[in-house]
Write an enzyme that holds these catalytic residues in place. Structure first.
Site, mmCIF file in Angstrom:
data_model
loop_
_atom_site.group_PDB
_atom_site.id
_atom_site.type_symbol
_atom_site.label_atom_id
_atom_site.label_comp_id
_atom_site.label_asym_id
_atom_site.label_seq_id
_atom_site.Cartn_x
_atom_site.Cartn_y
_atom_site.Cartn_z
ATOM 1 N N GLU A 266 0.883 -1.161 0.000
ATOM 2 C CA GLU A 266 0.000 0.000 0.000
ATOM 3 C C GLU A 266 0.923 1.214 0.000
ATOM 4 O O GLU A 266 1.568 1.508 1.001
ATOM 5 C CB GLU A 266 -0.918 -0.056 1.232
ATOM 6 N N CYS A 300 -1.477 8.719 2.818
ATOM 7 C CA CYS A 300 -1.259 8.141 1.493
ATOM 8 C C CYS A 300 -2.375 8.544 0.529
ATOM 9 O O CYS A 300 -2.134 8.694 -0.664
ATOM 10 C CB CYS A 300 -1.132 6.627 1.574
ATOM 11 N N GLU A 395 4.300 13.124 -5.023
ATOM 12 C CA GLU A 395 3.686 13.038 -3.697
ATOM 13 C C GLU A 395 4.472 13.920 -2.728
ATOM 14 O O GLU A 395 5.688 13.785 -2.608
ATOM 15 C CB GLU A 395 3.698 11.590 -3.199
#
Ligand code: NAI
Ligand code: MG
Length: 491
Positions: A266, A300, A395
């Site tokens: 993940e 996330c 990110e």
């Protein structure tokens, strides 16, 4: 130097508690074999809270042996009894929820009232949910021809290595450990080096709940030492990892190079929110503000890209900036605080560097952009951001959002998909057809319509493309932690 397995930790509210700081192996806390330790820091003050054991490959060997020894007994424990132990663990987590929330607040800089609900109690609820699944995992019978009886049985994978990040320390323990144990696996858990305390405290609760020794083992340490050793260990049958995309890719290839483990990853994201001109903008700004600034952007599935339909672009920005100004930043122990500090000096420096780079590349700063003190960063909004700018593509893992406009649904979809990630996305519209159409078209693991960050343990969570492989949560994760065996019986 004699190392301890427990420290008295003084909390900012004047109370103190006994924090386990050793490795949890075979049901006992021990020091690391190399007699090494690592310091964990309070991100609000920058000061050391305490030192915990720095486990390395010899400690991973010991933990994996313990998990292997416990494996048969745990697999053969009646599922309802496994469920009962998880149920007890969930109750103990609830009993100590106030303390666990304070531990998350000092160790991770999370606002304490948010940590209690969204981290500790959510983790306990997740453990309880999988307690209920323990005796409901089942195989099938299949008709093929009159001469055979065909069955499938679901078996535990074996020893599972669980590697978790620092952004949701206790929540990730719940997400990964509970389904692994419910389905009959034994585990070696590797907490993040920046936030080891709540997981070790859960180790103490595992002991109190009465789990057999070796079913749960916890090895604190650095990723490149304890983490890498766990991934390379031939006695480990599965790795479930949450963290950065580069480390996730490394885990996949390290697994291929060792014993070909089953892998769940993940990873990162650059999740978009798409706001159509018929959306209720007052509601939208609440959701997207939480979507990006919740947990200081260290999420996330943070909503780090916002696309707004042209007609309402300026109206949205005006309302959004006003909403952003209301976020209270400060001491994680204050009741009104929404934003604490970033987790570390390194993350702070990385994010400030990305803000600087965005300005250099010509992104228009509409709000924030500064670090007022310590590891705090103002909630930051860039507007009119082009698709080719780094701040729209990379990110950040911090409180920074890139805003741009779109013409129509197909323009929005093109922008949404102009990324290597596919973790989550949100659509805001009062037209249900529009909302459902976008939800079906967007390639991502989770789509929220008229909301954001609405994660719940009943629904599977996990991304596609470079956001990862496999799922956490829901019923789906049980197939990540079990192997299906087919049995044919000739009649
Ligand atoms: P990271 O991916 O290095 O750390 C996550 C976990 O993996 C930690 O427990 C760490 O000890 C472990 N780890 C690190 N290297 C390893 C290795 N070679 N083998 C096995 N385990 C290893 O993430 P880090 O460095 O803390 O943060 C860097 C960036 O990663 C952040 O800026 C963010 O972009 C991303 N990240 C994403 C997360 C998510 O939830 N998707 C969580 C944490 C970080
Ligand atoms: Mg810390």
């Amino acid at each position: 130097m004699t190392l301890q397995t427990e420290s008295i930790v003084e909390l900012p509210d004047g109370t103190s508690y006994r924090q386990p700081v050793g490795l949890f192996i075979s049901g006992e806390f021990t020091t690391a074999q190399g007699q090494l330790s690592l310091d964990t820091v309070n991100p609000y003050t920058g000061t050391i809270i305490c030192s915990v054991a720095r486990g390395r490959s010899d400690d991973i060997d010991a933990a994996v042996s313990a998990a292997q020894s416990a494996s048969k007994g745990w697999k053969d424990t009646p599922p309802r009894q496994r469920g009962q132990l998880l149920q007890t663990l969930a109750q103990l987590m609830r009993r100590d929820a106030d303390l666990l929330a304070k531990i998350e607040a000092v160790d991770a800089g999370k606002p304490v009232h948010i940590a209690k609900e969204a981290d500790v109690l959510a983790a306990a609820a997740c453990v309880q949910y999988y307690a209920g699944w323990a005796d409901k995992i089942k195989g099938d019978t299949l008709e093929t021809d009159p001469k055979t009886l065909n069955l499938t049985v679901r078996e535990p994978v074996g020893v599972c290595g669980l590697i978790i990040p620092w952004n949701f320390p206790i929540l990730m323990v719940g997400w990964k450990m509970a389904p692994a144990l419910a389905s009959g696996n034994t585990v070696v858990l590797k907490p993040a080096e920046l936030t080891p305390l709540s997981a070790l405290y859960v180790g103490k609760l595992v002991q109190e709940a009465g789990f057999p020794p070796g079913v749960v083992n916890i090895v604190t340490g650095f990723g490149a030492e304890a983490g890498a050793a766990l991934v390379a260990h031939p006695g480990v049958n599965k790795i479930s990892f949450t963290g950065s995309t580069p480390v996730g890719k490394g885990i996949l290839s390290a697994s291929a190079d060792s014993s070909l483990k089953r892998i769940t990853l993940e990873l990162g994201g650059k999740s978009p929110s798409v706001i159509f001109n018929d959306a209720d903008l007052d509601e939208v700004v609440e959701w997207v503000n939480g979507g990006i600034f919740y947990n200081m952007g260290q999420n996330c599935c943070a909503g780090s890209r916002i696309y707004v339909q042209e007609d309402v672009y300026e109206a949205f920005l005006e309302k959004f900036i006003r909403r952003v100004e209301k976020n209270v930043m400060g001491d994680p122990f204050h009741e009104k605080t929404f934003l604490g500090p970033q987790i570390s000096a390194a993350q702070h420096a990385k994010i400030m560097g990305m803000i600087e780079n965005a300005r250099t590349q010509g992104a228009v700063l509409a709000k924030g952009g500064e670090s007022p003190h310590g590891w705090f960063i103002e909630p930051t909004v860039f507007r009119d951001v082009r698709q080719d700018m780094d701040i729209m593509r990379e990110e950040v893992f911090g409180p920074v959002v890139a805003v741009a406009s779109f013409k129509d649904a197909s323009d929005a979809l093109a922008k949404v998909h102009d990324t290597c990630y596919g973790l989550a996305a949100a659509v805001f519209t009062s037209d249900l057809k529009q909302g459902l159409g976008m939800a079906k078209s967007i390639k991502a693991g989770t789509i929220w319509v008229n909301c954001y960050n609405m994660i719940t343990h009943e629904l599977p969570f996990g991304g596609c493309r470079e956001s990862g492989v496999g799922k956490d949560l829901g019923e789906d994760v049980l197939s990540e932690f079990t192997n299906t065996k087919s049995i044919r019986i000739m009649l």
